[in-house]
Design a protein around this motif. Sequence first.
Motif, PDB file in Angstrom:
ATOM      1  N   UNK A 108       0.852  -1.192   0.000  1.00 39.52           N
ATOM      2  CA  UNK A 108       0.000   0.000   0.000  1.00 39.52           C
ATOM      3  C   UNK A 108       0.885   1.238   0.000  1.00 39.52           C
ATOM      4  N   UNK A 109       0.548   2.220  -0.793  1.00 41.26           N
ATOM      5  CA  UNK A 109       1.266   3.500  -0.755  1.00 41.26           C
ATOM      6  C   UNK A 109       0.735   4.312   0.422  1.00 41.26           C
ATOM      7  N   UNK A 110       1.639   4.766   1.266  1.00 41.89           N
ATOM      8  CA  UNK A 110       1.281   5.623   2.392  1.00 41.89           C
ATOM      9  C   UNK A 110       1.420   7.076   1.969  1.00 41.89           C
ATOM     10  N   UNK A 111       0.399   7.855   2.234  1.00 43.33           N
ATOM     11  CA  UNK A 111       0.407   9.284   1.909  1.00 43.33           C
ATOM     12  C   UNK A 111       0.157  10.055   3.197  1.00 43.33           C
ATOM     13  N   UNK A 112       1.161  10.763   3.660  1.00 40.59           N
ATOM     14  CA  UNK A 112       1.031  11.552   4.881  1.00 40.59           C
ATOM     15  C   UNK A 112       0.734  13.008   4.538  1.00 40.59           C
ATOM     16  N   UNK A 113      -0.267  13.580   5.173  1.00 34.94           N
ATOM     17  CA  UNK A 113      -0.598  14.995   4.977  1.00 34.94           C
ATOM     18  C   UNK A 113      -0.177  15.734   6.232  1.00 34.94           C
ATOM     19  N   UNK A 114       0.852  16.543   6.108  1.00 35.80           N
ATOM     20  CA  UNK A 114       1.382  17.260   7.264  1.00 35.80           C
ATOM     21  C   UNK A 114       1.533  18.743   6.993  1.00 35.80           C
ATOM     22  N   UNK A 115       2.382  19.367   7.801  1.00 39.39           N
ATOM     23  CA  UNK A 115       2.568  20.812   7.737  1.00 39.39           C
ATOM     24  C   UNK A 115       4.061  21.134   7.770  1.00 39.39           C
ATOM     25  N   UNK A 116       4.462  22.298   7.267  1.00 36.75           N
ATOM     26  CA  UNK A 116       5.869  22.689   7.362  1.00 36.75           C
ATOM     27  C   UNK A 116       6.306  22.787   8.828  1.00 36.75           C
ATOM     28  N   UNK A 117       7.566  22.518   9.079  1.00 33.42           N
ATOM     29  CA  UNK A 117       8.094  22.623  10.433  1.00 33.42           C
ATOM     30  C   UNK A 117       8.381  21.264  11.038  1.00 33.42           C
ATOM     31  N   UNK A 118       8.983  21.299  12.226  1.00 28.77           N
ATOM     32  CA  UNK A 118       9.432  20.079  12.875  1.00 28.77           C
ATOM     33  C   UNK A 118       8.484  19.578  13.957  1.00 28.77           C
ATOM     34  N   UNK A 119       7.502  20.360  14.330  1.00 28.26           N
ATOM     35  CA  UNK A 119       6.600  19.960  15.414  1.00 28.26           C
ATOM     36  C   UNK A 119       5.717  18.795  14.981  1.00 28.26           C
ATOM     37  N   UNK A 120       5.368  17.952  15.954  1.00 29.66           N
ATOM     38  CA  UNK A 120       4.492  16.817  15.657  1.00 29.66           C
ATOM     39  C   UNK A 120       3.105  17.283  15.213  1.00 29.66           C
ATOM     40  N   UNK A 121       2.614  18.366  15.813  1.00 28.95           N
ATOM     41  CA  UNK A 121       1.295  18.894  15.486  1.00 28.95           C
ATOM     42  C   UNK A 121       1.377  20.404  15.285  1.00 28.95           C
ATOM     43  N   UNK A 122       0.684  20.887  14.284  1.00 29.04           N
ATOM     44  CA  UNK A 122       0.465  22.316  14.121  1.00 29.04           C
ATOM     45  C   UNK A 122      -0.975  22.570  14.552  1.00 29.04           C
ATOM     46  N   UNK A 123      -1.165  22.888  15.818  1.00 27.77           N
ATOM     47  CA  UNK A 123      -2.514  22.912  16.377  1.00 27.77           C
ATOM     48  C   UNK A 123      -3.410  23.947  15.711  1.00 27.77           C
ATOM     49  N   UNK A 124      -2.848  25.085  15.327  1.00 28.80           N
ATOM     50  CA  UNK A 124      -3.674  26.123  14.711  1.00 28.80           C
ATOM     51  C   UNK A 124      -4.113  25.716  13.309  1.00 28.80           C
ATOM     52  N   UNK A 125      -3.190  25.215  12.503  1.00 24.01           N
ATOM     53  CA  UNK A 125      -3.526  24.812  11.146  1.00 24.01           C
ATOM     54  C   UNK A 125      -4.490  23.627  11.149  1.00 24.01           C
TER      55      UNK A 125
END
Length: 306
Positions: A108-125
Motif C-alpha cells: 500500500x502506498x502511504x500518503x502523509x498529509x502534514x505541515x511545514x516545520x518540525x513539530x508533531x502537530x500544528x494545532x492552529x492549522x
Amino acid sequence: MLWRMISIAARQQWAALVQRGIQRRADRQPSRGMLPVQIGYALPETREFAIQGPGGEHRIFVCVPPAPPPPEGYPMLFLLDANACFGTAVDALRLQAPWPEVSAVKPTVLVGIGYPGEAAFDSQRRSFDLAPAVRNPTWRSSLALGLPWNKPGGADAFLAFLSQTLIGELARRYPVNPADCHLCGLSLAGFFALYAMTQAPGTFRTYVGVSSALWWDDNRIAGDLEGLECQDNPSARVLVVVGSAEIPDNPAVCQMMCQQNRRAVEILNDRGYRAEYLELAGENHQSCITAAMPAILRFVSSRTMT
C-alpha cells in the motif's frame, strides 16, 4: 482546563528548545571514532512534497511499498497529522508488507498529509483544516482545538483538497489506483475521518478514526452518521479505535470516549455499513495510534483484497 492546555503548549515549546540544544551540543563534540553522517534519520523509500492547500502550504510524505504494483495500481492510505505518525506507519509497513502471508498486510502506498516545520502537530492549522464550522457553540467546542485562538471552519475545503487535488496529483506521479483510497486520522483528525464519510460518500473505501474526538461540537457527528444512507457508499468500511485509558487520570473522560466511539460503530452498523470497534487495553490518547498501526494496515489490506 484552559490553563492546562496553555501549560501543555508551553511545556512542549520548552521541550523542543531543550531537544535542539542537546543535539547542537552533540554536533559540536570532537569526533573520536564516531563520525556524523547527516542530521536526521532518513527513510530512503519516502519522498516529501510541498503543495498549497486551502489553509496554507502542506507537506506531503509518500512511501512506496517494497513490492511491485498490482495491475490496477497500489491502494493509498492517507494519514492525517503525518508529522506525528508517518514514521510509525512507514516502519509498520516495511516490517509487514514483504511478508503478506504472515502479516496479512498488502503493498500500500502511504500518503502523509502534514505541515511545514518540525513539530508533531500544528494545532492552529489542523484546527482549521479538520473541524467544520461550529454548529453548537459552547466552551466545550473549543477544548478539542487545544487553545482558544485555534479556530475551526475549513474542513469542507480541506476535504475537497484531498479528494479533488491531492488524489489527482498523486495519480499523475505514482502507479496508484485513485478509486482505492483509505483515510485515517487521530483525535480531531479521527472526527474528520468520520465527518468526511458523511460529506463525501464514495471518496474513500475505508475510514479509520483513532482516539477520535467525537465529543467535539456537542457530539454532532452522531446525528450526521444517523443521516447516512448505505447506498451512497455501500462498500465503505469503518474502523474505530480507542484506548481504554485515553486520559488515565480522568476515568469519566475515558468512559465517555469509549461510549461515544462505540456508539458511532453501532449507528453505522445499524445503517447497513460494515464498521468495527477496537478498544486497546491500557493505551492512552498519545499512544493509541502507534499501538493500532498494525491493525489499521491489516484492516485496509483486507479491504483491498476484496
